[in-house]
Design a protein around this motif. Structure first.
Motif, PDB file in Angstrom:
ATOM      1  N   ALA A  41       0.824  -1.211   0.000  1.00 42.51           N
ATOM      2  CA  ALA A  41       0.000   0.000   0.000  1.00 42.51           C
ATOM      3  C   ALA A  41       0.853   1.254   0.000  1.00 42.51           C
ATOM      4  O   ALA A  41       1.900   1.324   0.654  1.00 42.51           O
ATOM      5  N   THR A  42       0.388   2.260  -0.749  1.00 43.94           N
ATOM      6  CA  THR A  42       1.049   3.559  -0.853  1.00 43.94           C
ATOM      7  C   THR A  42      -0.010   4.653  -0.801  1.00 43.94           C
ATOM      8  O   THR A  42      -1.106   4.477  -1.330  1.00 43.94           O
ATOM      9  N   SER A  43       0.338   5.785  -0.189  1.00 48.21           N
ATOM     10  CA  SER A  43      -0.587   6.914  -0.114  1.00 48.21           C
ATOM     11  C   SER A  43       0.023   8.126  -0.812  1.00 48.21           C
ATOM     12  O   SER A  43       1.211   8.421  -0.640  1.00 48.21           O
ATOM     13  N   VAL A  44      -0.802   8.800  -1.621  1.00 51.18           N
ATOM     14  CA  VAL A  44      -0.373   9.994  -2.349  1.00 51.18           C
ATOM     15  C   VAL A  44      -1.445  11.067  -2.185  1.00 51.18           C
ATOM     16  O   VAL A  44      -2.635  10.794  -2.355  1.00 51.18           O
ATOM     17  N   GLU A  45      -1.018  12.279  -1.877  1.00 50.86           N
ATOM     18  CA  GLU A  45      -1.945  13.396  -1.775  1.00 50.86           C
ATOM     19  C   GLU A  45      -1.776  14.312  -2.973  1.00 50.86           C
ATOM     20  O   GLU A  45      -0.650  14.654  -3.364  1.00 50.86           O
ATOM     21  N   VAL A  46      -2.901  14.707  -3.581  1.00 52.74           N
ATOM     22  CA  VAL A  46      -2.881  15.676  -4.670  1.00 52.74           C
ATOM     23  C   VAL A  46      -3.668  16.900  -4.211  1.00 52.74           C
ATOM     24  O   VAL A  46      -4.903  16.889  -4.182  1.00 52.74           O
ATOM     25  N   PRO A  47      -2.988  17.983  -3.844  1.00 55.37           N
ATOM     26  CA  PRO A  47      -3.671  19.197  -3.349  1.00 55.37           C
ATOM     27  C   PRO A  47      -4.187  20.018  -4.524  1.00 55.37           C
ATOM     28  O   PRO A  47      -3.536  20.964  -4.982  1.00 55.37           O
ATOM     29  N   VAL A  48      -5.353  19.696  -5.008  1.00 60.61           N
ATOM     30  CA  VAL A  48      -5.879  20.244  -6.261  1.00 60.61           C
ATOM     31  C   VAL A  48      -5.895  21.765  -6.272  1.00 60.61           C
ATOM     32  O   VAL A  48      -5.670  22.398  -7.320  1.00 60.61           O
ATOM     33  N   LEU A  49      -6.098  22.403  -5.125  1.00 62.95           N
ATOM     34  CA  LEU A  49      -6.214  23.855  -5.074  1.00 62.95           C
ATOM     35  C   LEU A  49      -4.881  24.561  -4.840  1.00 62.95           C
ATOM     36  O   LEU A  49      -4.837  25.792  -4.766  1.00 62.95           O
ATOM     37  N   ALA A  50      -3.808  23.791  -4.729  1.00 63.39           N
ATOM     38  CA  ALA A  50      -2.480  24.373  -4.516  1.00 63.39           C
ATOM     39  C   ALA A  50      -1.932  24.940  -5.828  1.00 63.39           C
ATOM     40  O   ALA A  50      -2.531  24.747  -6.897  1.00 63.39           O
ATOM     41  N   PRO A  51      -0.782  25.643  -5.789  1.00 63.45           N
ATOM     42  CA  PRO A  51      -0.155  26.127  -7.023  1.00 63.45           C
ATOM     43  C   PRO A  51       0.084  24.980  -8.004  1.00 63.45           C
ATOM     44  O   PRO A  51       0.311  23.836  -7.609  1.00 63.45           O
ATOM     45  N   SER A  52       0.051  25.307  -9.291  1.00 64.54           N
ATOM     46  CA  SER A  52       0.105  24.283 -10.332  1.00 64.54           C
ATOM     47  C   SER A  52       1.371  23.437 -10.259  1.00 64.54           C
ATOM     48  O   SER A  52       1.339  22.237 -10.556  1.00 64.54           O
ATOM     49  N   SER A  53       2.501  24.038  -9.861  1.00 61.31           N
ATOM     50  CA  SER A  53       3.738  23.259  -9.778  1.00 61.31           C
ATOM     51  C   SER A  53       3.625  22.165  -8.713  1.00 61.31           C
ATOM     52  O   SER A  53       4.093  21.036  -8.903  1.00 61.31           O
ATOM     53  N   GLU A  54       2.967  22.503  -7.609  1.00 60.26           N
ATOM     54  CA  GLU A  54       2.786  21.519  -6.539  1.00 60.26           C
ATOM     55  C   GLU A  54       1.820  20.410  -6.974  1.00 60.26           C
ATOM     56  O   GLU A  54       2.043  19.229  -6.680  1.00 60.26           O
ATOM     57  N   VAL A  55       0.772  20.795  -7.701  1.00 64.28           N
ATOM     58  CA  VAL A  55      -0.179  19.798  -8.203  1.00 64.28           C
ATOM     59  C   VAL A  55       0.520  18.864  -9.187  1.00 64.28           C
ATOM     60  O   VAL A  55       0.360  17.639  -9.133  1.00 64.28           O
TER      61      VAL A  55
END
Length: 674
Positions: free
Chosen positions: A609-623
């Motif tokens: 198992a692996t967990s990944v967070e995608v902060p959709v509302l963050a700056p585009s580079s972070e997304v």
């Protein structure tokens, strides 16, 4: 013939063939307790098959092989009811059987476990076993079966049966019941009228009666028992596919009473559902005179061979528009046509689109294909023109109330019907094919919505879908089993990014938590396919017990869990109904359980198992960086030998999910011209 049976016959081949009787006795002596089952396995595909198998295995000519077959049937002890069940299922091509053994069905589980050609799998729960059997038949109805425990197991599996019925997934469910002598006392695993009550969740059920004491009467009852078993298999393989229940009392399962000769007749294939020729011709007449025809399909149609080709040919010769029903709340991801498959395909029907509204208003003939849910709340009002229904379950279309007295119902396999109609139209209208009667702008209207998301949110959602598409493209013969609602809607927005040839199986039954066992059953029964199961967080919480069997079988399957922290869909629905419901989301009722770690649960069971967070509302580079990590995690998961899980953490903020879930139906959304 299965390898284990072949080896047993090879042992006999090492001794000289004397008489048929002597060789039969030697074979039965060598086989020991498996003798009746071995002979039943040989004869269950018909006497001709048995003769050919014996001749090949023993290197003898057909005449002595036929005599040996006769002698085996004469000398073999009778089968137990459980052995008869196992032999009939194996002969019918059932490859995998799931069960959670209890007292009343131990004999059934044991008989399947020692029958060549089938695998008996401990599903670690009756509900899970029922779902896994349905999952085994997602693409091939009747490929899997389940053995369920009496009252408590069958009632526990009731939701799975109802879901399989609604989704038209065909599997045989054998229910181990209390012995006929004790049933009247309602023992702990008994319940009055159990099969009759639970049979409401299927189209067919039968309960075996007590075995007659007199041998001849028992033999006749054995033949009837085998006939009923074979009828159950045929039923689940006929469209519309449904579960079939067979109740087998414990004494019926354990007693030796079924003559081998009861298995001699080869099983009949499922009856073909060819549409009535006269009705088909009448439908062709309407199509040939239509000027502006529209074909509207439900995703159920895409399970049938010939539907895509038939739609393409009909749309070409008539210049017809082809649309598909789109589900905008609840489960939203289902298999969809593509423009490269069907020339006239104009996308999902979108009641929000003025162009689609005008298309239906101008339509002079509407053809629905495998309609299950074409009613106003889902698709908006339909035009008042003539209509043709192509359906394997006409009642499902009739209940939607759009047919008039002059409309036609073509009852039968829609692929067969469409191909026949195309053939007749091509013969009778040689001057056509026509150009489409509708404009190219119609195909661009599927995504029109009154609540569009911000551009950066749309880009992030598309990037997430592209990461999923990349993982699917890496799988052999990929299948996506969806149980994710909101996340399924996100993927549906980018359907054309998904790889061609992908099979998608969503749940019309509304059972949140069916995905894990359905996908596991499919992966176990068809190991040459790559399976991805997309889940919502609530679906995982309701079904993670199903991961146990995936680990046990080392099924090659990836589970993608979308964790957005709470039930975003229900919060949106409640806000539309009453702004203060659930404290506008401040009360915890619809939030996830604090501290519940999906990856930790999966790892504890033995799932990578692996967990990944995608902060959709963050700056585009972070997304972009987080989506790249998601792609890497998915790439690693699909390459894993055995089950793997990826948790995708997404924000719960409404703007992230804007436009995906529709809170109101379409009953009055669009004006229809008189």
């Amino acid at each position: 013939m299965h390898a284990r049976d072949h080896l047993a016959l090879q042992e006999i081949a090492r001794t000289p063939f004397t008489t048929a009787d002597d060789t039969a006795r030697s074979l039965l002596e060598l086989a020991g307790p498996d003798g009746p089952r071995l002979v039943g396995h040989l004869i269950a595909r018909g006497r001709e098959h048995a003769v050919d198998s014996l001749a090949a295995a023993l290197d003898i000519t057909p005449a002595p092989a036929a005599a040996l077959t006769e002698a085996l049937c004469a000398h073999a002890p009778r089968l137990t009811g459980a052995e008869a069940v196992a032999v009939v299922l194996a002969a019918a091509g059932v490859g995998v059987v799931f069960g959670y053994p209890g007292t009343s069905e131990l004999a059934l589980c044991d008989a399947v476990d020692r029958t060549p050609g089938m695998e008996m799998i401990n599903g670690r729960g009756d509900k899970e076993s029922a779902f896994m059997a349905a999952g085994a038949g997602l693409l091939s109805p009747g490929r899997g079966a389940a053995i369920l425990h009496g009252a408590r197991g069958l009632t526990n599996a009731g939701g799975a049966l109802a879901d399989a019925r609604r989704n038209e997934l065909g599997s045989v469910y054998v229910v181990g019941l209390p012995s006929t002598g004790s049933a009247a006392f309602l023992p702990p695993h008994g319940e009055e009228n159990l099969l009759g009550a639970m049979g409401e969740f299927s189209d067919w059920w039968w309960q075996a009666p007590p075995v007659p004491e007199e041998p001849q009467a028992a033999g006749a009852a054995g033949a009837a028992f085998v006939a009923r078993l074979r009828e159950a298999v045929r039923k689940v393989r006929q469209a519309p596919h449904r579960p079939a229940l067979i109740g087998v009392p414990q004494d019926v399962a354990e007693r030796r009473w079924v003559p081998v000769a009861a298995l001699e007749e080869p099983p009949l294939p499922p009856a073909a559902r060819h549409p009535d020729a006269e009705v088909t011709m009448a439908a062709v007449g309407l199509l040939a005179t239509a000027v502006r025809p529209v074909l509207l399909i439900d995703d159920y149609a895409l399970r049938f061979d010939g539907v895509r080709e038939g739609l393409d040919r009909v749309s070409r010769v008539l210049g017809a528009a082809v649309l598909q029903v789109r589900y905008r709340r609840g489960p939203m991801l289902f298999e969809r046509l593509r423009a490269e498959e069907v020339t006239g395909f104009a996308g999902w029907l979108n009641p929000y689109s003025d162009a689609h509204g005008e298309l239906l208003d101008r339509c002079d003939l509407l053809v629905t294909v495998e309609d299950r849910n074409i009613y106003p709340r889902v698709v908006g009002p339909l035009p008042g023109c003539r209509k043709i229904v192509l359906n394997t379950d006409a009642g499902k279309a009739l209940k939607n109330g759009y047919l008039g007295p002059d409309d036609l119902v073509v009852d039968g396999d829609p692929g067969v019907a469409l191909l026949r109609m195309a053939e007749l139209l091509e013969i009778n209208l040689p001057a056509r094919p026509q150009t489409p009667w509708f404009g190219p702008e119609v195909a661009a209207e599927s995504d029109v919505t009154p609540e569009p998301a911000e551009a950066k949110v749309v880009r992030a959602r598309r990037d997430i879908a592209a990461a999923v598409a990349g993982a699917l493209a890496a799988l052999p013969r990929p299948v996506l089993v969806d149980d994710s609602q909101m996340f399924g809607g996100l993927l549906a927005e980018s359907y054309d990014a998904l790889p061609p040839g992908l099979r998608i199986l969503g749940g019309h039954g509304g059972f949140v938590g069916s995905g894990i066992p359905l996908a596991t059953g499919l992966a176990v029964s068809e190991p040459d396919r790559g399976v991805l199961c997309t889940l919502g967080d609530q679906a995982f919480t309701n079904s993670f017990q199903g991961l146990v069997a995936a680990v046990q079988q080392q099924a090659r399957i990836t589970y993608l869990v979308c964790n957005n922290g709470q039930s975003v869909s229900l919060l949106k629905q409640s806000a539309a109904s009453g702004p203060d419901w659930f404290g506008a989301g401040q009360r915890p009722m619809l939030r996830n359980v604090p501290g519940l770690d999906y990856c930790a649960i999966a790892r504890a069971i033995g799932v990578k198992a692996t967990s990944v967070e995608v902060p959709v509302l963050a700056p585009s580079s972070e997304v972009s960086a987080s989506v790249a990590r998601l792609s890497e995690a998915l790439e690693s998961a699909v390459a894993t030998i055995g089950p793997a899980l990826v948790e995708l953490r997404l924000p719960a903020e409404p703007e992230v999910w804007r436009g995906i879930w529709v809170t109101q139906g379409f009953e009055t959304h669009r004006r229809v011209q008189a």
